[in-house]
Scaffold this active site. Structure first.
Site, PDB file in Angstrom:
ATOM      1  N   GLN A  98       0.845  -1.199   0.000  1.00 30.00           N
ATOM      2  CA  GLN A  98       0.000   0.000   0.000  1.00 30.00           C
ATOM      3  C   GLN A  98       0.881   1.249   0.000  1.00 30.00           C
ATOM      4  O   GLN A  98       1.129   1.833   1.053  1.00 30.00           O
ATOM      5  CB  GLN A  98      -0.896  -0.031   1.246  1.00 30.00           C
ATOM      6  N   PHE A  99       1.352   1.652  -1.180  1.00 32.72           N
ATOM      7  CA  PHE A  99       2.257   2.809  -1.257  1.00 32.72           C
ATOM      8  C   PHE A  99       1.611   4.087  -0.756  1.00 32.72           C
ATOM      9  O   PHE A  99       2.292   5.006  -0.296  1.00 32.72           O
ATOM     10  CB  PHE A  99       2.821   2.980  -2.671  1.00 32.72           C
ATOM     11  N   THR A 100       0.287   4.176  -0.788  1.00 33.65           N
ATOM     12  CA  THR A 100      -0.380   5.409  -0.380  1.00 33.65           C
ATOM     13  C   THR A 100      -0.274   5.679   1.124  1.00 33.65           C
ATOM     14  O   THR A 100      -0.625   6.767   1.569  1.00 33.65           O
ATOM     15  CB  THR A 100      -1.860   5.415  -0.809  1.00 33.65           C
TER      16      THR A 100
END
Length: 150
Positions: A78-80
């Site tokens: 989950q890069f966000t």
């Protein structure tokens, strides 16, 4: 490295309208990796997660870990989680690691968590368009940042 941990009754991830993986009672972990992350971050977080006492004992007290209850774990990239929202209305993801660094770190995280917890880890597919479904139990949701060990 940042993780968002959710205690769940169940969770699943769909890719291309097909269930890719699913778990029952356990933890859904969203993990975000940044360029500054190292194996030390992975080791610390995996040890912390495996022994985090957020499941109820026979008295209804959060006193048991996912390993104590023989639960299941799902880890989703989950890069966000590294979104910066200080300026403007469009988040910046400049701190999120690029795939050449993030993929091996993610795979290492999954492998280390599996080793420490002795549980099989369900995953999604790094970089895929995933639909994550969950039933949050409690709700219990915990945020941990390896750079800010609180």
């Amino acid at each position: 490295m940042r993780v968002l941990i959710q205690r769940v009754k169940s969770a699943s991830v769909e890719i291309d309208n097909k269930t890719y993986s699913s778990i029952s009672k356990g933890l859904l972990i969203l993990v975000g990796i940044e360029d500054a992350d190292s194996e030390e971050d992975t080791d610390w977080l995996c040890r912390k997660i495996a022994s985090l006492r957020i499941f109820n004992d026979e008295n209804g007290i959060m006193n048991l870990s996912v390993t104590d209850i023989g639960g299941e774990i799902m880890v989703i990239s989950q890069f966000t989680l590294h979104a910066m929202t200080k300026k403007g209305n469009r988040p910046s993801y400049i701190r999120a690691a690029k795939p050449d660094l993030a993929i091996p770190m993610y795979e290492g995280f999954v492998s280390e968590l599996e080793k420490i917890s002795r549980l099989k880890i369900a995953t999604g597919v790094f970089g895929a368009d995933m639909k994550v479904n969950l039933i949050n139990d409690g709700p219990v949701t915990i945020w941990i940042d390896s750079k800010n060990k609180e």
